[in-house]
Design a protein around this motif. Structure first.
Motif, PDB file in Angstrom:
ATOM      1  N   GLU A 303       0.831  -1.209   0.000  1.00 19.63           N
ATOM      2  CA  GLU A 303       0.000   0.000   0.000  1.00 19.63           C
ATOM      3  C   GLU A 303       0.862   1.254   0.000  1.00 19.63           C
ATOM      4  OE1 GLU A 303      -3.487   0.160   2.622  1.00 19.63           O
ATOM      5  OE2 GLU A 303      -3.037  -1.924   3.134  1.00 19.63           O
ATOM      6  N   MET A 304       2.009   1.200   0.672  1.00 19.74           N
ATOM      7  CA  MET A 304       2.889   2.365   0.776  1.00 19.74           C
ATOM      8  C   MET A 304       3.868   2.450  -0.391  1.00 19.74           C
ATOM      9  SD  MET A 304       3.605   2.005   4.888  1.00 19.74           S
ATOM     10  CE  MET A 304       4.321   3.611   5.206  1.00 19.74           C
ATOM     11  N   ARG A 305       3.833   1.435  -1.264  1.00 22.25           N
ATOM     12  CA  ARG A 305       4.731   1.410  -2.414  1.00 22.25           C
ATOM     13  C   ARG A 305       3.954   1.394  -3.730  1.00 22.25           C
ATOM     14  NH1 ARG A 305       9.424   3.398  -0.887  1.00 22.25           N
ATOM     15  NH2 ARG A 305      10.543   2.175   0.676  1.00 22.25           N
ATOM     16  N   GLY A 306       2.750   1.930  -3.729  1.00 20.53           N
ATOM     17  CA  GLY A 306       1.983   2.028  -4.962  1.00 20.53           C
ATOM     18  C   GLY A 306       1.587   0.687  -5.528  1.00 20.53           C
ATOM     19  N   GLY A 307       1.373  -0.312  -4.662  1.00 23.72           N
ATOM     20  CA  GLY A 307       0.970  -1.629  -5.112  1.00 23.72           C
ATOM     21  C   GLY A 307       2.120  -2.575  -5.399  1.00 23.72           C
ATOM     22  N   ARG A 308       3.349  -2.096  -5.310  1.00 22.66           N
ATOM     23  CA  ARG A 308       4.525  -2.924  -5.568  1.00 22.66           C
ATOM     24  C   ARG A 308       5.230  -3.250  -4.254  1.00 22.66           C
ATOM     25  NH1 ARG A 308       7.884   0.532  -9.811  1.00 22.66           N
ATOM     26  NH2 ARG A 308       9.077  -1.404  -9.928  1.00 22.66           N
ATOM     27  N   GLU A 309       6.119  -4.233  -4.318  1.00 21.43           N
ATOM     28  CA  GLU A 309       6.884  -4.569  -3.116  1.00 21.43           C
ATOM     29  C   GLU A 309       8.110  -3.679  -2.970  1.00 21.43           C
ATOM     30  OE1 GLU A 309       7.524  -8.748  -3.629  1.00 21.43           O
ATOM     31  OE2 GLU A 309       5.663  -9.275  -2.589  1.00 21.43           O
ATOM     32  N   ASN A 310       8.473  -3.005  -4.048  1.00 23.64           N
ATOM     33  CA  ASN A 310       9.575  -2.047  -3.971  1.00 23.64           C
ATOM     34  C   ASN A 310       9.310  -0.919  -4.957  1.00 23.64           C
ATOM     35  OD1 ASN A 310      12.266  -1.212  -3.013  1.00 23.64           O
ATOM     36  ND2 ASN A 310      12.832  -1.467  -5.156  1.00 23.64           N
ATOM     37  N   ASP A 311       9.635   0.272  -4.527  1.00 25.49           N
ATOM     38  CA  ASP A 311       9.473   1.458  -5.370  1.00 25.49           C
ATOM     39  C   ASP A 311      10.827   2.140  -5.484  1.00 25.49           C
ATOM     40  OD1 ASP A 311       8.829   3.798  -6.633  1.00 25.49           O
ATOM     41  OD2 ASP A 311       7.792   4.687  -4.922  1.00 25.49           O
ATOM     42  N   PRO A 312      11.492   2.055  -6.656  1.00 27.89           N
ATOM     43  CA  PRO A 312      12.827   2.629  -6.786  1.00 27.89           C
ATOM     44  C   PRO A 312      12.844   4.104  -7.183  1.00 27.89           C
ATOM     45  CG  PRO A 312      12.261   1.455  -8.787  1.00 27.89           C
ATOM     46  CD  PRO A 312      11.084   1.319  -7.863  1.00 27.89           C
ATOM     47  N   LYS A 313      11.660   4.741  -7.303  1.00 25.55           N
ATOM     48  CA  LYS A 313      11.615   6.104  -7.814  1.00 25.55           C
ATOM     49  C   LYS A 313      12.198   7.110  -6.830  1.00 25.55           C
ATOM     50  CE  LYS A 313       7.200   6.413  -8.678  1.00 25.55           C
ATOM     51  NZ  LYS A 313       6.707   5.086  -8.302  1.00 25.55           N
ATOM     52  N   PHE A 314      12.967   8.072  -7.387  1.00 26.94           N
ATOM     53  CA  PHE A 314      13.462   9.184  -6.584  1.00 26.94           C
ATOM     54  C   PHE A 314      12.267   9.941  -6.008  1.00 26.94           C
ATOM     55  CE2 PHE A 314      17.227   9.280  -9.677  1.00 26.94           C
ATOM     56  CZ  PHE A 314      17.942   8.410  -8.881  1.00 26.94           C
ATOM     57  N   GLY A 315      12.413  10.404  -4.794  1.00 25.08           N
ATOM     58  CA  GLY A 315      11.361  11.193  -4.177  1.00 25.08           C
ATOM     59  C   GLY A 315      10.412  10.381  -3.323  1.00 25.08           C
ATOM     60  N   SER A 316      10.231   9.092  -3.640  1.00 21.27           N
ATOM     61  CA  SER A 316       9.313   8.266  -2.850  1.00 21.27           C
ATOM     62  C   SER A 316       9.977   7.000  -2.326  1.00 21.27           C
ATOM     63  CB  SER A 316       8.078   7.894  -3.679  1.00 21.27           C
ATOM     64  OG  SER A 316       8.442   7.141  -4.825  1.00 21.27           O
ATOM     65  N   ARG A 317      11.155   6.654  -2.822  1.00 17.57           N
ATOM     66  CA  ARG A 317      11.756   5.369  -2.420  1.00 17.57           C
ATOM     67  C   ARG A 317      12.104   5.324  -0.938  1.00 17.57           C
ATOM     68  NH1 ARG A 317      18.011   5.162  -4.429  1.00 17.57           N
ATOM     69  NH2 ARG A 317      18.563   7.343  -4.066  1.00 17.57           N
ATOM     70  N   PHE A 318      12.403   6.470  -0.328  1.00 20.56           N
ATOM     71  CA  PHE A 318      12.760   6.486   1.087  1.00 20.56           C
ATOM     72  C   PHE A 318      11.561   6.671   2.009  1.00 20.56           C
ATOM     73  CE2 PHE A 318      16.992   8.032  -0.565  1.00 20.56           C
ATOM     74  CZ  PHE A 318      17.648   6.840  -0.326  1.00 20.56           C
TER      75      PHE A 318
END
Length: 365
Positions: A303-318
């Motif tokens: 839920e906190m990763r936009g439906g994915r298990e990992n979000d590598p995008k700058f600005g949201s990955r941390f």
């Protein structure tokens, strides 16, 4: 076409290895074969395997300063004296880097370590180059500079000595109380606004910490290190990292409170990241240690990763995205405001830098 034979081999359940974080020896993403321990009917699957012993290999590096262009990192230069980390933190985002060495991001990452014994010499040579422009160097951006093998190799201390001699600014992130050993050099650097230290505290629960980060210093010992560094004049803050939904997120305010009481005045947090092989490692660890919470943890993380298990995008990955990520950020900032964190940022001085000679000898002029 012959009928498909029924499967007769069941996958052997993964077990906890005392003093280690990973619960399986997963293959790296560049491997062409996969190995799996199975029961062949002779009871071999139940045989005790040899213990995973720590080995350290000296690595001959050509350079030690890494350059970064990430917009969400507070530094553009970093230095890692070691590859792999004996702390064994199951959530470590650096684990997948062991795949580049054709080693497992699982138990190999914790047991097959690499040291750069000439790091200080290489650092001096790089700082001596006329084209070098001073920028704070981050120690511990990938693996901990004060992991247990530093007691013997002392590479981090040698690096600090070079930076102190050159009056070069740096930052340190560690989970180890071994940082206290170098208070003499750190205090010298701090007097000229050249150093900032962050000690990472994931949880105050000693039992949980022993499972999450088996060979790191205990939470109580890390808080003591924060206090001792600040008493020595070394600005030492706390990193609440990573925040893990349903495991550590409820402790956010209590970790900040405890760190403030021990002298920390700067802080930051990061949400759990699961790049590459780390997804499978962490999910297996959850299944072994917290099977009843496993799906809750991963569900909230998705839920906190936009439906994915990992979000590598700058600005949201941390920090994550969505309602729960916003609530976590709000809680963090309210606690910081209430306690008094981050009111006076530590500014590192780059104007004092003295370029060394490549030979290590001081100039006559």
């Amino acid at each position: 076409m012959p009928a498909k034979l029924p499967a007769v081999q069941d996958r052997v359940k993964h077990k906890v290895t005392k003093g280690r974080g990973a619960t399986l020896q997963i293959e790296g993403r560049f491997e062409h074969v996969a190995r799996e321990r199975v029961d062949d009917g002779w009871g071999a699957a139940d045989e005790e395997l040899p213990p995973f012993r720590t080995t350290v290999t000296a690595e001959k590096a050509r350079s030690v300063i890494q350059r970064h262009a990430s917009p969400d990192l507070p530094f553009d230069h970093s230095l890692n004296a070691y590859r792999g980390c004996e702390h064994g933190c199951i959530y470590c985002y650096a684990r997948p880097s062991h795949a580049y060495l054709n080693l497992s991001p699982g138990l190999d990452f914790e047991t097959k370590l690499f040291a750069k014994p000439e790091a200080a010499k290489l650092l001096r040579a790089e700082l001596a180059k006329p084209a070098y422009r001073c920028s704070p160097i981050a120690l511990g951006s990938n693996t901990d500079p004060y992991q247990p093998i530093e007691r013997e190799w002392k590479i981090t201390r040698q690096i600090l000595a070079v930076l102190a001699e050159c009056r070069h600014p740096l930052s340190i992130v560690t989970k180890s109380a071994l940082v206290e050993r170098d208070i003499d050099l750190l205090a010298q650097l701090a007097r000229e606004d050249l150093v900032q230290v962050f000690i990472s505290v994931t949880t105050l629960d000693a039992e949980l910490a022993r499972k999450l980060e088996p060979r790191a210093a205990s939470p109580r010992r890390r808080l003591q290190a924060i206090q001792r560094l600040n008493e020595a004049g070394v600005p030492c803050g706390v990193m609440v990292a990573p925040v893990i939904p349903f495991l550590t997120d409820a402790e956010l305010e209590s970790v900040l409170q405890a760190a403030y009481e021990h002298g920390a005045r700067t802080t930051a947090y990061t949400l759990l990241r699961l790049p590459y092989e780390l997804k499978d490692l962490f999910k297996d660890w959850l299944a072994v240690h917290y099977p009843l919470k496993a799906e809750h943890v991963m569900g909230r993380l998705r839920e906190m990763r936009g439906g994915r298990e990992n979000d590598p995008k700058f600005g949201s990955r941390f920090s994550g995205q969505g309602l729960f990520a916003q609530l976590l950020s709000r809680r963090f900032h309210l606690a910081c405001e209430r306690l008094g964190f981050n009111r006076e940022p530590v500014l590192l001085d780059t104007s004092r830098f003295i370029r060394p000679s490549a030979s290590g000898q001081q100039s006559l002029f």
